[in-house]
Structures are given as C-alpha cells and as structure tokens.
Design an enzyme around this catalytic site. Structure first.
Site, short mmCIF file in Angstrom:
data_model
loop_
_atom_site.label_atom_id
_atom_site.label_comp_id
_atom_site.label_asym_id
_atom_site.label_seq_id
_atom_site.Cartn_x
_atom_site.Cartn_y
_atom_site.Cartn_z
N ASN A 184 77.54 1.71 58.45
CA ASN A 184 76.58 1.50 59.55
C ASN A 184 76.00 0.10 59.51
OD1 ASN A 184 76.83 4.02 60.66
ND2 ASN A 184 74.70 4.64 60.34
N PHE A 185 75.49 -0.30 58.34
CA PHE A 185 74.80 -1.60 58.25
C PHE A 185 75.77 -2.75 58.53
CE2 PHE A 185 70.99 -0.42 55.21
CZ PHE A 185 70.53 0.46 56.18
N ARG B 84 77.79 6.69 57.48
CA ARG B 84 77.17 6.43 56.18
C ARG B 84 76.59 5.01 56.15
NH1 ARG B 84 81.71 9.13 52.33
NH2 ARG B 84 82.99 8.80 54.19
N TYR C 12 76.86 21.19 52.67
CA TYR C 12 77.71 20.30 51.86
C TYR C 12 77.43 20.50 50.38
CZ TYR C 12 79.75 15.81 50.30
OH TYR C 12 80.48 14.82 49.66
N GLY D 134 62.97 2.69 53.63
CA GLY D 134 64.01 1.88 52.97
C GLY D 134 63.81 1.74 51.47
N ARG E 82 71.32 19.71 54.43
CA ARG E 82 72.38 19.17 53.56
C ARG E 82 73.04 20.27 52.73
NH1 ARG E 82 71.28 13.21 53.01
NH2 ARG E 82 72.72 13.06 51.28
N GLY F 78 78.24 24.05 49.15
CA GLY F 78 79.69 24.24 49.22
C GLY F 78 80.37 23.57 48.03
N LYS F 79 79.93 22.35 47.73
CA LYS F 79 80.52 21.61 46.60
C LYS F 79 80.14 22.26 45.27
CE LYS F 79 82.60 17.97 48.51
NZ LYS F 79 83.99 17.56 48.24
P1 NAD Z 1 86.28 11.30 54.69
O1 NAD Z 1 85.48 12.07 55.67
O2 NAD Z 1 86.71 9.91 55.06
O3 NAD Z 1 87.59 12.10 54.26
C1 NAD Z 1 87.67 13.50 54.23
C2 NAD Z 1 89.05 13.89 54.70
O4 NAD Z 1 89.17 15.33 54.64
C3 NAD Z 1 89.33 13.49 56.15
O5 NAD Z 1 90.61 12.93 56.26
C4 NAD Z 1 89.23 14.82 56.91
O6 NAD Z 1 89.97 14.82 58.11
C5 NAD Z 1 89.73 15.78 55.87
N1 NAD Z 1 89.27 17.16 56.09
C6 NAD Z 1 88.00 17.57 56.36
N2 NAD Z 1 87.96 18.91 56.49
C7 NAD Z 1 89.24 19.35 56.29
C8 NAD Z 1 89.85 20.63 56.31
N3 NAD Z 1 89.14 21.75 56.54
N4 NAD Z 1 91.18 20.72 56.07
C9 NAD Z 1 91.93 19.60 55.85
N5 NAD Z 1 91.40 18.36 55.83
C10 NAD Z 1 90.07 18.24 56.04
O7 NAD Z 1 85.42 11.27 53.34
P2 NAD Z 1 85.69 10.49 51.96
O8 NAD Z 1 84.56 9.56 51.74
O9 NAD Z 1 87.06 9.98 51.93
O10 NAD Z 1 85.52 11.68 50.92
C11 NAD Z 1 86.64 12.32 50.32
C12 NAD Z 1 86.15 13.35 49.34
O11 NAD Z 1 85.37 12.73 48.32
C13 NAD Z 1 85.27 14.43 49.97
O12 NAD Z 1 85.58 15.67 49.39
C14 NAD Z 1 83.87 14.01 49.60
O13 NAD Z 1 83.01 15.11 49.51
C15 NAD Z 1 84.10 13.36 48.24
N6 NAD Z 1 83.04 12.38 47.96
C16 NAD Z 1 83.03 11.17 48.57
C17 NAD Z 1 81.99 10.30 48.31
C18 NAD Z 1 81.92 8.94 48.96
O14 NAD Z 1 80.94 8.24 48.76
N7 NAD Z 1 82.91 8.49 49.69
C19 NAD Z 1 80.97 10.66 47.43
C20 NAD Z 1 81.02 11.92 46.84
C21 NAD Z 1 82.06 12.77 47.09
N1 UDP Z 2 70.72 5.47 55.84
C1 UDP Z 2 70.01 4.53 56.58
N2 UDP Z 2 70.55 4.08 57.74
C2 UDP Z 2 71.77 4.50 58.20
C3 UDP Z 2 72.49 5.45 57.44
C4 UDP Z 2 71.93 5.92 56.27
O1 UDP Z 2 68.92 4.10 56.19
O2 UDP Z 2 72.19 4.02 59.26
C5 UDP Z 2 70.14 5.94 54.56
C6 UDP Z 2 70.12 7.44 54.38
O3 UDP Z 2 68.95 7.99 54.95
C7 UDP Z 2 70.16 7.56 52.87
C8 UDP Z 2 71.00 6.37 52.43
O4 UDP Z 2 70.97 5.45 53.52
O5 UDP Z 2 68.87 7.43 52.34
C9 UDP Z 2 72.43 6.73 52.10
O6 UDP Z 2 72.95 7.45 53.19
P1 UDP Z 2 74.48 7.92 53.28
O7 UDP Z 2 74.56 8.81 54.47
O8 UDP Z 2 75.36 6.74 53.20
O9 UDP Z 2 74.74 8.74 51.93
P2 UDP Z 2 73.98 9.94 51.19
O10 UDP Z 2 72.61 10.12 51.78
O11 UDP Z 2 74.84 11.14 51.38
O12 UDP Z 2 73.90 9.46 49.79
#
Ligand code: NAD
Ligand code: UDP
Length: 311
Positions: free
Chosen positions: A190-191, A186, A145, A207, A142, A148-149
């Site tokens: 998925n569920f 995610r 990600y 779980g 992980r 990087g963030k």
């Molecule tokens: P997502 O994967 O649906 O969207 C990401 C978008 O970025 C996509 O459209 C993808 O094509 C684009 N992208 C990826 N790499 C790129 C690159 N190198 N250049 C240009 N475009 C690029 O994900 P999301 O859930 O919409 O997440 C959006 C942002 O929010 C992300 O930065 C993610 O880390 C952050 N975030 C989301 C969640 C969440 O639960 N959804 C939680 C924490 C942080």
């Molecule tokens: N998870 C799961 N079944 C799936 C996908 C995810 O049990 O089909 C679990 C995963 O292992 C994690 C939680 O659900 O404990 C949330 O996963 P997700 O990938 O949505 O987000 P993140 O782990 O980045 O918070």
C-alpha cells in the site's frame, strides 16, 4: 531423481517465489491454486517449463496426488482479502490442512505448513518466542485467519502424533517483496504504491504500532532449510526479521526512498490490529542455521523497483 513437490497457493506472492526456487533447483513442481488472491502473471515465466504443472483447484475440496513433499501455503494473507469471505478463510485453513495432510499420510510425503505470527494475536509477550501461546480473539474480524491457522497447526501435530506424518510448521512474520499484488492491501505494498502514484499514504491508527519486516528471499531460504531439516525437527519455528519498525517509520522510509511528495493521512485503526510484533529467532538460528540477511532499506529498494515496473 527429481522430487515431486506440491505447492498450494503457488500462484501467490510467497508461493510463486518458492515455485521458481524449487524448479530452478531441478525439481518437479506442481502449483495448485484457486486464484483467489494469486495471479497467473506471477507464474507465467514457469508455465513453458515441462517440469512445472499448474492445477486450478480449491484446497477446501479433496484431491489425490502422488508427491514427495508438500508446502501448504493456500490461504489469503492480507486482512481485506481474508475478511472478504471469512467462512471460506477458516475452511481454507482447516479443510485445506486436512486434505493436504491426507495426501501426505497416503504418500508418506513431508509436509510444511505456512503458519503465521498471527497465532500470537496481539501479543502480551514481546518479542515472541515459539513457546508463547498467544493472545487471540476468537470472535473478532481477524479470528477467521488467526484461529484457522491455529487449528491447522493443531491438525499438523495430531497427524504427526497419530499417523506419523512428517510435519514442519513455520511461523512466518510479515514478509514483503516483488510479486505482491499492488492491490494486496498489506502495508508495504500500500505505502509503496501510494508513494509512487503521489497519492495520500493511508496510516491506520496513529502509526505507533510496530511490525518486523522480512524480505521474501530470506523467507524462501528459511522454508527450504526447514523442509531439509531432520525429521525429528517439526517446529513450530519463527522465521522473520527481528528488526522492528513503527508504521510511521515505515512510511517515512518509503517516502524517502521513492522521493515522493505524498502526505500521510490518518484513518481509524482496524479492530484487533496487533500493537506490536517481533520474532525471537534463536530456534531458527540453532536448528536451521538460518538468519535474515536483507535489511529493510535494501529490501524496500528492490520492492520499489518492482512496483515501478508494474504500475
Ligand atoms: P497470497 O494471498 O499472495 O497467496 C495465497 C495464495 O493462496 C494465492 O495464490 C491464493 O489464490 C491461494 N489460495 C487462497 N485460498 C485458496 C484455496 N482455498 N485453494 C487454493 N488456493 C488458495 O499470500 P502470501 O503472502 O503469498 O501468503 C502465502 C502463505 O503464507 C499464506 O498461507 C499466509 O497465511 C502465509 N503467511 C504469509 C505472510 C506474509 O507476510 N506474506 C505472513 C505469515 C504467513
Ligand atoms: N496499515 C496501515 N496502512 C495501510 C495498511 C496497513 O497503516 O494502508 C497498518 C495495519 O493497520 C497494521 C500494519 O500496517 O497495523 C500491518 O498491516 P498488514 O495488513 O500489512 O499486516 P498485519 O496487520 O496482518 O501484520
């Protein structure tokens, strides 16, 4: 005057909601995306609007644009996708931040970074306040990600101190809703997709691990409020719903709401999967007058209705 607003990752799940909201508020919206995880379907409705522009571009490469505000969302967010090409994931966060901060510096634009609760790693402090520095593996699967963030946050604060760039850093906790890709990987998507198709529900681990799920509309409201906050407020600020659920509780809720006959099957827990996660949101309440309004059952019903229409 219409503001010119750049949204990187604008064709993704969160980005497409944000583009629509800002376009509807009368802004000029530039959606920049390389379509790695994004989908044109998410933005099709906006393409005919003359105030909406789409640029296919990878944020790892520099680009020159004149804008007033930037929301930097470009980065795959689902573990299977960000682990598919982990080097590109780190470069997207780090080079993407440098390239977008460069634009902000040149145009004197305000810039918001979509950071994540993943900067807390597998937290030893629960719930997580912004002051918690995190427990993150630098070598695990992980890390591409998470690190990087984390580095992107560092760059934001260095551009703020060194170059007076107006920054906003939001730490987003698990968010779900319509426009998620059915194959996103995610847990919520998925569920729901598994339950609607009558397939086995894939539970990783036993779980008992927990997450706190936020509905997309609450996140978008938080992002807009953060961007509109005084320049002196940079964050980082947690935006998430503090109601915490185990993955077993989530699966049971999804089965109940879909009326599915799906069975839960257990699969190995991925490496470094955080055991618990819950935001402390006192700072967002105080500084942004923000708190979530949509609870899990209501949000799941809307999301289930969406997936019923697309699969
Ligand atoms: P997502 O994967 O649906 O969207 C990401 C978008 O970025 C996509 O459209 C993808 O094509 C684009 N992208 C990826 N790499 C790129 C690159 N190198 N250049 C240009 N475009 C690029 O994900 P999301 O859930 O919409 O997440 C959006 C942002 O929010 C992300 O930065 C993610 O880390 C952050 N975030 C989301 C969640 C969440 O639960 N959804 C939680 C924490 C942080
Ligand atoms: N998870 C799961 N079944 C799936 C996908 C995810 O049990 O089909 C679990 C995963 O292992 C994690 C939680 O659900 O404990 C949330 O996963 P997700 O990938 O949505 O987000 P993140 O782990 O980045 O918070």
């Amino acid at each position: 005057m219409r503001k010119k607003i750049l949204i990187t990752g604008g064709a993704g799940f969160v980005g497409s909601h944000l583009c629509r909201r800002l376009l509807n508020e009368g802004n000029n919206v530039i959606c920049l995306d390389n379509f790695f995880t994004g989908d044109k379907e998410n933005i099709l409705d906006m393409l005919p609007n003359p105030y909406f522009e789409l640029i296919r571009h990878d944020v790892q490469e520099p680009i020159l644009l004149e804008v007033d505000e930037i929301y930097n969302l470009a980065c795959p967010a689902s573990p299977p996708y960000y682990q598919f090409d982990p080097v590109a994931t780190t470069k997207t966060s780090v080079m993407g931040a440098i390239n977008m901060l460069g634009i902000a510096k040149k145009c004197k634009a305000k810039i918001l970074q979509a950071s994540t609760s993943e900067v807390y790693g597998d937290p030893e402090v629960h719930p997580q306040p912004e002051s918690y520095k995190g427990s993150v593996s630098t070598t695990g699967i992980r890390a591409c990600y998470d690190e990087g963030k984390r580095c992107a946050e560092t760059l934001f604060f260095d551009y703020y101190r060194q170059h007076n760039v107006k920054i906003k850093v939001i730490r987003i906790f698990n968010t779900y809703g319509p426009a998620m890709n059915p194959n996103d990987g995610r847990v919520v998507s998925n569920f729901i997709v598994q339950a609607l198709k009558g397939e086995d529900i894939t539970m990783y681990g036993d779980g008992t691990q927990s997450r706190s799920f936020q509905y997309i509309d609450d996140l978008i409201e938080g992002m807009i409020k953060l961007m509109a906050s005084p320049d002196s407020f940079t964050g980082p600020v947690n935006i998430g719903n503090p109601n915490e659920f185990t993955m077993l509780e989530l699966a049971q809720k999804v089965i109940e709401l879909t009326g599915s006959n799906s069975k839960i099957i257990f699969q190995p827990l991925p490496q470094d999967d955080p055991l618990q996660r819950q935001p402390l949101i006192d700072l967002a309440k105080k500084e942004l007058d923000w708190e979530p309004t949509i609870e899990l059952e209501e949000g799941l019903k809307k999301t289930i209705a969406y997936f019923e229409s697309v699969i």
